[in-house]
Design an enzyme around this catalytic site. Structure first.
Site, PDB file in Angstrom:
ATOM      1  N   ASN A 193      35.226 -39.854  20.018  1.00 43.76           N
ATOM      2  CA  ASN A 193      35.652 -40.905  20.955  1.00 43.76           C
ATOM      3  C   ASN A 193      34.939 -42.230  20.701  1.00 43.76           C
ATOM      4  O   ASN A 193      35.540 -43.300  20.819  1.00 43.76           O
ATOM      5  CB  ASN A 193      35.403 -40.444  22.393  1.00 43.76           C
ATOM      6  CG  ASN A 193      36.397 -39.390  22.843  1.00 43.76           C
ATOM      7  OD1 ASN A 193      37.215 -38.930  22.058  1.00 43.76           O
ATOM      8  ND2 ASN A 193      36.327 -39.001  24.099  1.00 43.76           N
TER       9      ASN A 193
ATOM     10  N   ASP B   5      18.084  -5.531  44.599  1.00 39.12           N
ATOM     11  CA  ASP B   5      19.177  -4.676  45.043  1.00 39.12           C
ATOM     12  C   ASP B   5      19.259  -4.547  46.557  1.00 39.12           C
ATOM     13  O   ASP B   5      20.250  -4.093  47.089  1.00 39.12           O
ATOM     14  CB  ASP B   5      19.070  -3.278  44.428  1.00 39.12           C
ATOM     15  CG  ASP B   5      17.728  -2.618  44.725  1.00 39.12           C
ATOM     16  OD1 ASP B   5      16.909  -3.210  45.454  1.00 39.12           O
ATOM     17  OD2 ASP B   5      17.503  -1.501  44.222  1.00 39.12           O
TER      18      ASP B   5
ATOM     19  N   ALA C   2      41.780 -41.973  26.109  1.00 37.97           N
ATOM     20  CA  ALA C   2      41.234 -41.207  24.988  1.00 37.97           C
ATOM     21  C   ALA C   2      39.724 -41.070  25.096  1.00 37.97           C
ATOM     22  O   ALA C   2      39.148 -40.062  24.700  1.00 37.97           O
ATOM     23  CB  ALA C   2      41.608 -41.880  23.673  1.00 37.97           C
TER      24      ALA C   2
ATOM     25  N   THR D 273      43.241 -33.866  18.684  1.00 36.71           N
ATOM     26  CA  THR D 273      41.846 -33.579  18.316  1.00 36.71           C
ATOM     27  C   THR D 273      41.014 -33.033  19.474  1.00 36.71           C
ATOM     28  O   THR D 273      40.099 -32.244  19.267  1.00 36.71           O
ATOM     29  CB  THR D 273      41.168 -34.840  17.772  1.00 36.71           C
ATOM     30  OG1 THR D 273      41.213 -35.868  18.771  1.00 36.71           O
ATOM     31  CG2 THR D 273      41.875 -35.329  16.524  1.00 36.71           C
ATOM     32  N   ASP D 274      41.305 -33.477  20.717  1.00 39.53           N
ATOM     33  CA  ASP D 274      40.527 -33.010  21.866  1.00 39.53           C
ATOM     34  C   ASP D 274      41.101 -31.731  22.457  1.00 39.53           C
ATOM     35  O   ASP D 274      40.610 -31.239  23.476  1.00 39.53           O
ATOM     36  CB  ASP D 274      40.495 -34.078  22.962  1.00 39.53           C
ATOM     37  CG  ASP D 274      39.624 -35.261  22.563  1.00 39.53           C
ATOM     38  OD1 ASP D 274      39.052 -35.195  21.457  1.00 39.53           O
ATOM     39  OD2 ASP D 274      39.537 -36.227  23.335  1.00 39.53           O
TER      40      ASP D 274
ATOM     41  N   ASP E 148      12.864  -6.760  39.871  1.00 38.61           N
ATOM     42  CA  ASP E 148      12.470  -5.623  40.686  1.00 38.61           C
ATOM     43  C   ASP E 148      12.046  -4.497  39.751  1.00 38.61           C
ATOM     44  O   ASP E 148      12.424  -4.478  38.574  1.00 38.61           O
ATOM     45  CB  ASP E 148      13.664  -5.196  41.551  1.00 38.61           C
ATOM     46  CG  ASP E 148      13.281  -4.137  42.564  1.00 38.61           C
ATOM     47  OD1 ASP E 148      12.091  -4.039  42.897  1.00 38.61           O
ATOM     48  OD2 ASP E 148      14.181  -3.412  43.028  1.00 38.61           O
TER      49      ASP E 148
ATOM     50  N   ASN F  29      44.499 -38.154  20.843  1.00 39.92           N
ATOM     51  CA  ASN F  29      43.699 -37.543  21.904  1.00 39.92           C
ATOM     52  C   ASN F  29      44.153 -36.108  22.162  1.00 39.92           C
ATOM     53  O   ASN F  29      43.343 -35.193  22.335  1.00 39.92           O
ATOM     54  CB  ASN F  29      43.840 -38.380  23.174  1.00 39.92           C
ATOM     55  CG  ASN F  29      42.932 -37.903  24.287  1.00 39.92           C
ATOM     56  OD1 ASN F  29      41.755 -37.652  24.061  1.00 39.92           O
ATOM     57  ND2 ASN F  29      43.484 -37.763  25.471  1.00 39.92           N
TER      58      ASN F  29
END
Length: 953
Positions: free
Chosen positions: A754, A688, A313, A785-786, A359, A782
């Site tokens: 975390n 270019d 986690a 939420t993640d 340029d 884990n």
């Protein structure tokens, strides 16, 4: 026939120290031991090939697929993810293991594709080499593969040929070479073989030399090959391309450091949690019982599972996925803003850019020469409109006029159209509208467009006055002559009648350098189309008008004509340029794009400096720069010759106060980029041409032009502009800042959650000897939420003041001081809320630990979901940006909330996730607690806004 002794071969090895352009043609022939009429012998060519090699660009060995793949798997975070995935699989958590390995594979594939594309620049460069060349060998003119050329070969060049090697010209007849891809010069270069030039003269001014990969677009020439393969100017660029390493972007460096920090920290804390739990269990059960009894072993496995689950986690496995998705979404938005991203990580680098090296031609300007001013009969005419669209007006003193009132001005355009080899064609667009395309010299094309604005079409004039003869433009004479048949003269001082019968007349049209043309004239044309004698006062007036136009960086041409009743047998400049009538001056320029000036101001407001780097002349570049507001008071304009006399220390000082670099070579561009980077700047380099490729690759972010750009520039660049527009660079920078901000938001959200999870497990274990959350709950948390909420942060549109802030320093970590404050606050708030819910649950039902774990699980997971809303802006309050304005966040939180409630209230999931259904009396306690972190986040913002550099209205 040439028969060179073998011991002379050593003298033909290309020596880059020899300035071939500074030698006469005779000296070059002598130095290379060749013969202009006979060329080299076949035997001599073979000997020289053995000595110097083939005329082709060498390429370093490319890395194998396995090498590229291993490079993608050696990062610390990737290794950590692989270990976490293996442990998850061993413990039976196949969903987590599958997700982790999918992330690793996705990132590795993207990395391999990216790295393999990075090596395509040299392949594009090699395409510029001519496949064949016309040479004289053994006294015979023949075609040979260009790769077989050697120094000393005598080559013949004609219009339409690509130059097969670097050639010192010994003959050039009206020869013009398109060198824009190599030097940046927007106008074809007139070659003159008779010149012997200074040694230190810039590449673009070496008019007696033709370079490999450039195009002959007019005339013909003959020359001696002086350099082949990697010794040519094109080869030097190829060598620079291969010597420039692909550097990590600022984002990659920061994420790598962050990943190591988080990974190592997570492992240490998780090991500590396991050690604490082990120590407490040993105290309560006895050390021997812990390892010998079934209860002790089960407790040991549970503790290990919790520690491993906490590690999984805590390790930021979602970081790589969210960054990839953020960059991919940003790339889609970039396409809408006319920018095609070739390297995903470069999107963020744009947001960190502090300097844009741009340029001039086509980027800041339209790359379409336009007549903007005329002088006829003592009066200036301003011409509106831009580009090749024949829509515009003629103004005198700021007021629109009808040229029918000024027939002398119409005559000037009449002369300019007849003395012209360009063609303007209409091209239908997909939308049903029409655009215009020029075929031929841009300077001549601009006169056609100006005439069309006055209603004079080239097709009509050329039909009415067909060309019968001409004397082509010559760089020595600096003028061009055309002869046209007419039926009636345009002036009243010569009668078209002879003996009462019509008689054919001819018009001689002359166009060229104003001072040269003026010296050939004895009369001048008035505004009412009358011809008068040209006196000294009028000549001075004409030259004063010319000076006024050139001071504004206009390219000025003088126009004259003459009417004759008959033509001599031989047409030449001597018999055609007698008693000319000076008709006027036309001034043209490649105008700045209308959107560039506000875009420059927008960039400056964002703390981004713009520097013009061009192959054009200093006066022209300075005038354009001043017109668009790029050249600031007190800042300099330097040319390539100035840079040659500077060491690196001096150059680092000069780049700070120089806004325009003109007449620069590829080496100069790389030195400028290096000097800026040495001062800590994050450099975006646009270009270019082939000449731009090394600097594009050396810069932090390389930008190529999609319309006018060469394949070499595009393959080298990180980003390609589909509209060749400077304003699109600024727009892309804004989007880059948004993407970087979104990545920061995700990191902020991820770490605060975390760290809270780690502290909850650590403190809970320390106080009670058991984890407040089960291992399966940590893994599900884990995932919830993640996952979707974190990804939804990647879709944020960015704070409204994002372009009012200066670029972030390159050494600033992703998590700065203010963010660490927020992380600490969130860690404390989430930990306090979750442990409070857990202990309340324990007190209310001491025999049902799962009940307390469920209250802790619900508080932690839902508080993190609500926390995702407040993470949408680092400084702006949620009510300011709109609580529900991000629809993807709304969907993500609803789905994740449903997943949390699912494992709480679905009966058959309760034993799997070790949860118990909660009643209303529990939710009355949980709901205030789970809102605490969001309230704390908004209070933290309110406090930090006072120290933040923006004022939130």
């Amino acid at each position: 026939m040439n028969r060179e002794p073998k011991d002379k071969v050593q003298n033909v090895v290309p020596d880059m120290q020899i300035s071939w352009h500074a030698l006469s043609a005779e000296q070059v022939v002598q130095q290379l031991h060749t013969h202009l009429q006979e060329g080299l012998s076949s035997a001599e060519v073979k000997r020289r090939q053995e000595k110097v090699g083939l005329n082709q660009l060498a390429e370093k060995p490319r890395p194998t697929f396995l090498q590229l793949l291993l490079d993608q798997l050696k990062g610390f975070v990737v290794i950590l993810l692989i270990v976490a995935g293996l442990i998850s699989g061993i413990l039976g958590e196949w969903v987590d293991a599958g997700a982790i390995f999918a992330i690793v594979v996705l990132n590795a594939v993207l990395g391999v594709v990216q790295e393999s594309r990075a090596e395509e620049a040299l392949a594009a460069l090699k395409k510029l080499a001519a496949p064949e060349a016309q040479v004289i060998r053994d006294g015979v003119r023949t075609n040979v593969p260009a790769r077989e050329l050697v120094p000393g070969d005598v080559v013949l060049l004609e219009a339409g040929n690509y130059v097969p090697a670097d050639v010192r010209l010994v003959e050039a007849v009206n020869m013009r070479v398109e060198e824009a891809a190599l030097t940046g010069e927007s106008v074809p270069v007139q070659k003159n073989a008779a010149l012997s030039l200074e040694q230190e003269i810039p590449l673009g001014d070496r008019k007696n030399t033709a370079f490999m990969g450039t195009l002959v677009n007019y005339g013909r020439g003959k020359g001696v090959v002086v350099s082949t393969g990697m010794f040519t100017q094109l080869g030097m660029i190829a060598n620079m391309l291969q010597s420039v390493d692909n550097e990590e972007t600022p984002l990659q460096k920061r994420l790598d450091s962050l990943g190591k920090l988080l990974g190592i920290g997570a492992l240490i804390v998780c090991g500590l949690v396991f050690a604490v739990a082990l120590f407490q269990a040993a105290n309560s059960m006895g050390f021997n019982s812990l390892f010998t009894t079934e209860t002790g072993l089960e407790s040991l496995v549970d503790m290990f599972m919790v520690a491993v689950s906490l590690a999984i986690a805590a390790v930021p496995e979602g970081l790589a996925a969210v960054v990839t998705i953020s960059l991919a979404l940003g790339m889609r938005e970039m396409v809408r803003r006319h920018a095609l991203i070739r390297r995903l990580a470069s999107v963020e680098t744009l947001g960190s850019a502090t300097v844009i090296c741009s340029d001039k031609t086509g980027t800041l300007t339209q790359n379409e020469m336009t007549v903007t001013r005329m002088w006829v009969g003592g009066k200036f005419f301003e011409v509106t409109g831009s580009g090749y669209d024949p829509t515009g007006e003629f103004l005198v003193d700021g007021k629109k006029v009808d040229l029918a009132q000024y027939p002398g001005a119409a005559t000037a355009l009449w002369v300019g159209v007849l003395n012209n080899d360009a063609h303007l064609t209409q091209v239908p667009n997909d939308e049903g509208s029409t655009s215009y395309r020029l075929v031929g010299d841009p300077t001549e094309g601009s006169i056609l467009v100006a005439a069309a604005k006055a209603g004079a079409l080239a097709t009509d004039l050329n039909e009415a006055y067909p060309r019968t003869n001409e004397v082509p433009f010559d760089s020595t004479l600096k003028r061009m002559i055309t002869v046209h048949a007419i039926q009636e003269p345009r002036t009243q001082d010569v009668s078209p009648l002879a003996n009462g019968q019509n008689r054919e007349w001819y018009a001689v049209a002359v166009k060229g350098a104003p001072d040269v043309v003026l010296k050939l004239c004895t009369r001048y044309q008035t505004l009412d189309d009358q011809v008068q004698m040209l006196d000294n006062a009028r000549q001075a007036e004409i030259m004063a008008a010319n000076d006024a136009m050139t001071k504004n960086a206009l390219r000025v041409l003088g126009l004259a004509y003459r009417l004759v009743p008959a033509l001599p047998e031989e047409i030449n400049n001597q018999n055609m340029e007698q008693e000319l009538v000076f008709v006027g001056l036309v001034g043209m320029i490649d105008p700045a794009r209308m959107e560039v000036k506000p875009a420059l101001e927008h960039a400056r407001g964002a703390g981004i400096r713009t520097i013009m780097i061009t192959g054009d002349y200093p006066n022209t570049a300075a005038a354009i720069a001043a017109n668009i507001g790029l050249l600031r008071p007190g800042h300099h304009v330097l040319n390539g010759h100035d840079l040659d006399g500077m060491d690196e220390v001096r150059l680092r000082c000069e780049v700070k106060i120089t806004d325009v670099f003109a007449r620069v070579s590829p080496e100069h561009k790389m030195r400028i980029v290096d000097a800026l980077k040495a001062d800590g700047e994050v450099v975006a380099m646009t270009g270019d041409g082939v000449n731009d490729a090394p600097a594009i690759k050396r810069a932090d972010i390389g930008v190529a032009m999609g319309i006018t750009g060469t394949d070499v520039a595009k393959e080298t660049a990180d980003m390609v502009l589909t509209d060749d527009n400077y304003a699109s660079i600024v727009s892309a920078i804004e989007q880059g800042r948004v993407i970087y901000s979104n990545i920061r938001k995700f990191v902020y959200y991820l770490i605060s959650c975390n760290m809270a999870e780690i502290m909850i497990i650590f403190l809970g274990t320390l106080i009670t000897g058991a984890s407040p959350l089960a291992a399966i709950q940590l893994l599900w948390l884990n995932l919830v939420t993640d996952g979707a909420p974190a990804l939804a942060l990647a879709t944020e549109k960015g704070d409204p003041d994002i372009m009012n802030q200066p670029p972030r320093p390159t050494n600033e970590p992703i998590i700065n001081k203010s963010m660490w404050v927020g992380i600490v606050v969130q860690t404390v708030a989430i930990t306090a809320a979750t442990l409070t819910a857990y202990f309340i649950g324990l007190n209310s039902s001491p025999t049902h630990v799962e009940f307390a774990e469920t209250m802790a699980f619900a508080t932690l997971s839902i508080s993190e979901l609500f926390r995702a809303f407040t993470a949408r802006s680092e400084f702006y309050p949620l009510l300011k940006i709109g609580a529900f304005t991000n629809k993807w966040m709304n969907y993500a939180v609803l789905v994740s909330l449903a997943m949390v409630l699912l494992v709480i209230y679905v009966p058959f999931l309760n034993p799997i996730f070790k949860t118990q259904p909660l009643g209303w009396e529990q939710w009355v306690i949980v709901i205030p607690l789970l809102l605490m972190p969001s309230v704390a986040a908004e209070v933290t913002k309110a406090i930090q806004i006072g120290r933040h550099r923006v004022k939130v209205d």
